[in-house]
Write a protein that holds these residues in place. Structure first.
Motif, PDB file in Angstrom:
ATOM      1  N   THR A  18      24.868  40.720  49.307  1.00  0.00           N
ATOM      2  CA  THR A  18      25.461  42.313  49.088  1.00  0.00           C
ATOM      3  C   THR A  18      26.798  42.135  49.902  1.00  0.00           C
ATOM      4  N   LEU A  19      27.676  43.207  49.632  1.00  0.00           N
ATOM      5  CA  LEU A  19      28.886  43.531  50.060  1.00  0.00           C
ATOM      6  C   LEU A  19      28.906  43.765  51.532  1.00  0.00           C
ATOM      7  N   ALA A  20      27.779  44.513  51.858  1.00  0.00           N
ATOM      8  CA  ALA A  20      27.413  44.758  53.374  1.00  0.00           C
ATOM      9  C   ALA A  20      27.090  43.551  54.318  1.00  0.00           C
ATOM     10  N   ALA A  21      26.245  42.718  53.565  1.00  0.00           N
ATOM     11  CA  ALA A  21      25.797  41.542  54.384  1.00  0.00           C
ATOM     12  C   ALA A  21      27.340  40.399  54.663  1.00  0.00           C
ATOM     13  N   VAL A  22      28.012  40.443  53.543  1.00  0.00           N
ATOM     14  CA  VAL A  22      29.027  39.742  53.786  1.00  0.00           C
ATOM     15  C   VAL A  22      30.087  40.248  54.764  1.00  0.00           C
ATOM     16  N   ALA A  23      30.493  41.694  54.640  1.00  0.00           N
ATOM     17  CA  ALA A  23      31.240  42.373  55.748  1.00  0.00           C
ATOM     18  C   ALA A  23      30.557  42.206  57.108  1.00  0.00           C
ATOM     19  N   ALA A  24      29.197  42.296  57.246  1.00  0.00           N
ATOM     20  CA  ALA A  24      28.379  42.196  58.637  1.00  0.00           C
ATOM     21  C   ALA A  24      28.853  40.718  59.086  1.00  0.00           C
ATOM     22  N   ALA A  25      28.672  39.734  58.147  1.00  0.00           N
ATOM     23  CA  ALA A  25      28.660  38.092  58.633  1.00  0.00           C
ATOM     24  C   ALA A  25      30.085  37.823  59.159  1.00  0.00           C
ATOM     25  N   LEU A  26      31.085  38.524  58.554  1.00  0.00           N
ATOM     26  CA  LEU A  26      32.582  38.023  58.863  1.00  0.00           C
ATOM     27  C   LEU A  26      33.193  39.160  59.776  1.00  0.00           C
ATOM     28  N   SER A  27      32.546  40.207  60.157  1.00  0.00           N
ATOM     29  CA  SER A  27      33.148  41.308  61.067  1.00  0.00           C
ATOM     30  C   SER A  27      34.279  42.065  60.170  1.00  0.00           C
ATOM     31  N   TYR A  28      34.183  42.446  58.892  1.00  0.00           N
ATOM     32  CA  TYR A  28      34.893  43.276  58.194  1.00  0.00           C
ATOM     33  C   TYR A  28      34.269  44.496  57.819  1.00  0.00           C
ATOM     34  N   ALA A  29      35.080  45.473  57.301  1.00  0.00           N
ATOM     35  CA  ALA A  29      34.265  46.566  56.885  1.00  0.00           C
ATOM     36  C   ALA A  29      34.032  46.424  55.265  1.00  0.00           C
ATOM     37  N   PRO A  30      32.923  46.950  54.921  1.00  0.00           N
ATOM     38  CA  PRO A  30      32.580  46.788  53.482  1.00  0.00           C
ATOM     39  C   PRO A  30      33.628  47.103  52.631  1.00  0.00           C
ATOM     40  N   SER A  31      34.452  48.343  52.935  1.00  0.00           N
ATOM     41  CA  SER A  31      35.564  48.588  51.924  1.00  0.00           C
ATOM     42  C   SER A  31      36.763  47.502  51.965  1.00  0.00           C
ATOM     43  N   SER A  32      36.868  46.929  53.102  1.00  0.00           N
ATOM     44  CA  SER A  32      37.886  45.853  53.065  1.00  0.00           C
ATOM     45  C   SER A  32      37.515  44.720  52.241  1.00  0.00           C
ATOM     46  N   VAL A  33      36.154  44.441  52.145  1.00  0.00           N
ATOM     47  CA  VAL A  33      35.802  43.154  51.336  1.00  0.00           C
ATOM     48  C   VAL A  33      35.629  43.620  49.828  1.00  0.00           C
ATOM     49  N   SER A  34      35.383  44.882  49.298  1.00  0.00           N
ATOM     50  CA  SER A  34      35.655  45.369  48.137  1.00  0.00           C
ATOM     51  C   SER A  34      36.967  45.331  47.703  1.00  0.00           C
ATOM     52  N   GLN A  35      37.972  45.642  48.722  1.00  0.00           N
ATOM     53  CA  GLN A  35      39.247  45.894  48.282  1.00  0.00           C
ATOM     54  C   GLN A  35      39.898  44.364  48.076  1.00  0.00           C
ATOM     55  N   GLN A  36      39.310  43.351  48.900  1.00  0.00           N
ATOM     56  CA  GLN A  36      39.959  42.035  48.698  1.00  0.00           C
ATOM     57  C   GLN A  36      39.351  41.387  47.224  1.00  0.00           C
ATOM     58  N   LEU A  37      38.264  41.745  46.913  1.00  0.00           N
ATOM     59  CA  LEU A  37      37.408  41.003  45.838  1.00  0.00           C
ATOM     60  C   LEU A  37      38.368  41.743  44.459  1.00  0.00           C
ATOM     61  N   SER A  38      38.632  43.033  44.593  1.00  0.00           N
ATOM     62  CA  SER A  38      39.360  43.716  43.596  1.00  0.00           C
ATOM     63  C   SER A  38      40.875  42.887  43.386  1.00  0.00           C
ATOM     64  N   LEU A  39      41.559  42.692  44.442  1.00  0.00           N
ATOM     65  CA  LEU A  39      42.575  42.230  44.214  1.00  0.00           C
ATOM     66  C   LEU A  39      42.468  40.714  43.713  1.00  0.00           C
ATOM     67  N   LEU A  40      41.431  40.054  43.913  1.00  0.00           N
ATOM     68  CA  LEU A  40      41.042  38.785  43.315  1.00  0.00           C
ATOM     69  C   LEU A  40      40.882  38.926  41.751  1.00  0.00           C
ATOM     70  N   GLU A  41      40.029  39.981  41.535  1.00  0.00           N
ATOM     71  CA  GLU A  41      39.956  40.281  39.946  1.00  0.00           C
ATOM     72  C   GLU A  41      41.080  40.404  39.424  1.00  0.00           C
ATOM     73  N   SER A  42      42.346  40.931  40.113  1.00  0.00           N
ATOM     74  CA  SER A  42      43.565  41.177  39.282  1.00  0.00           C
ATOM     75  C   SER A  42      44.335  39.959  39.060  1.00  0.00           C
ATOM     76  N   GLU A  43      44.111  39.020  40.180  1.00  0.00           N
ATOM     77  CA  GLU A  43      44.592  37.550  40.257  1.00  0.00           C
ATOM     78  C   GLU A  43      44.102  36.990  39.016  1.00  0.00           C
ATOM     79  N   VAL A  44      42.781  36.820  38.886  1.00  0.00           N
ATOM     80  CA  VAL A  44      42.082  36.214  38.029  1.00  0.00           C
ATOM     81  C   VAL A  44      42.328  36.687  36.459  1.00  0.00           C
ATOM     82  N   GLY A  45      42.333  38.123  36.220  1.00  0.00           N
ATOM     83  CA  GLY A  45      42.695  38.827  34.987  1.00  0.00           C
ATOM     84  C   GLY A  45      41.307  39.081  34.256  1.00  0.00           C
ATOM     85  N   VAL A  46      40.058  38.931  34.920  1.00  0.00           N
ATOM     86  CA  VAL A  46      38.855  39.140  34.157  1.00  0.00           C
ATOM     87  C   VAL A  46      37.897  39.645  35.503  1.00  0.00           C
ATOM     88  N   PRO A  47      36.927  40.566  34.840  1.00  0.00           N
ATOM     89  CA  PRO A  47      36.035  41.259  35.751  1.00  0.00           C
ATOM     90  C   PRO A  47      35.167  40.079  36.543  1.00  0.00           C
TER      91      PRO A  47
END
Length: 306
Positions: A18-47
């Motif tokens: 889950t995004l929440a588990a990733v955020a907790a493990a890395l001391s990030y906000a869940p919204s920050s994790v989601s934002q970074q993964l959205s940027l990665l989707e843009s880089e890759v060009g696919v969902p």
């Protein structure tokens, strides 16, 4: 060129769920994790993610990326090991997870040997059962895990992890005093004589519990498990005071004379394997090699104190 940090977040999501588990493990906000993964989707060009109820799962393309990320991270592990090997002394932090009996019987001695040989190496030890520690190793929470394998119950062996045998630990039937001594009985008959007696075992879902229940069923009875705990010292105490029968490994005795009556188990069921497990590529790191050497020495000192 894909951003490695974002690729690692995607990998974390695969292993943590889950995004929440990733955020907790890395001391990030869940919204920050989601934002970074959205940027990665843009880089890759696919969902890369698709919704499943309130959660998300990786798409086929995301799984491909994670597989390549694993390869890149393994290569970086090897690079880190090579850099460490080029230095004259070991520094940094080594993170170890160990189950209870190995932590009591082997880890303190190994820590003393490491401190003597590598005083600048910081070692962090966490008590954790293998069922949780091995996934955490995969998720990069630890550098080395002490694990166990019971007869007929091998651990899953994902390609990303490497294991090395440490020792064979004998397993025996521990008889509570009111149950008698089972003198003259064979191993299976001794087990069967405790069919109506209370038992203490590790919790359901553990490899030790699965092995123990299977052993009793093969002897012809369903064990009456009244006590459940991963604390094998409590197993021993309950046997000592006549409250339960148990199946005890040799390490629980920490080198002392037995305080309860012990009987052998049926052939093929008398030994559990103790292992050290690392991520693929991490075994070359000098700190891991030094730790494994210290643990092997601790095993030798335990079997031959002189």
């Amino acid at each position: 060129m894909f951003d490695l940090h974002r690729l690692r977040l995607l990998r974390e999501l695969k292993h943590r769920g889950t995004l929440a588990a990733v955020a907790a493990a890395l001391s990030y906000a869940p919204s920050s994790v989601s934002q970074q993964l959205s940027l990665l989707e843009s880089e890759v060009g696919v969902p890369l993610l698709e919704p499943v109820g309130r959660r998300v799962r990786l798409t086929e393309q995301a799984e491909i990326l994670v597989a390549h990320t694993e390869a890149v991270l393994e290569r970086l592990e090897r690079a880190e090991a090579d850099i460490a090997a080029s230095l004259s002394d070991l520094t940094g932090t080594l993170r170890i997870a160990s189950f209870q009996t190995a932590a009591l019987a082997l880890v303190p001695t190994a820590l003393g040997l490491l401190r003597e040989r590598h005083p600048h190496l910081r070692v962090h030890v966490t008590h954790m059962e293998p069922e949780k520690a091995l996934p955490a190793l995969h998720a990069r929470d630890f550098d080395l895990v002490l694990a166990e394998e019971y007869p007929g119950n091998p651990n899953p062996r994902p390609a990303e992890l490497e294991q090395e045998d440490l020792l064979d630990d004998p397993l025996q039937l521990a008889l509570p005093t009111p149950a008698g001594t089972a003198d003259g009985k064979g191993p299976t008959a001794a087990l069967r004589s405790l069919a109506d007696h209370p038992w203490v075992m590790e919790p359901e879902g553990t490899a030790a519990r699965h092995w123990a229940v299977t052993l009793c069923r093969n002897a012809g009875f369903e064990p009456d498990v009244r006590f459940e705990t991963t604390d094998l010292l409590l197993h021993l105490r309950l046997v000592e005071q006549g409250h339960a029968a148990a199946l005890l490994p040799g390490l629980v005795g920490t080198g002392q004379s037995p305080t309860v009556t012990l009987r052998p188990l049926p052939r093929g069921q008398r030994v559990r394997r103790i292992l050290t497990v690392v991520r693929r590529g991490r075994g070359r790191h000098p700190a891991v090699r030094a730790c494994r050497k210290a643990l092997r020495r601790a095993v030798g000192l335990r079997s031959d104190p002189a």
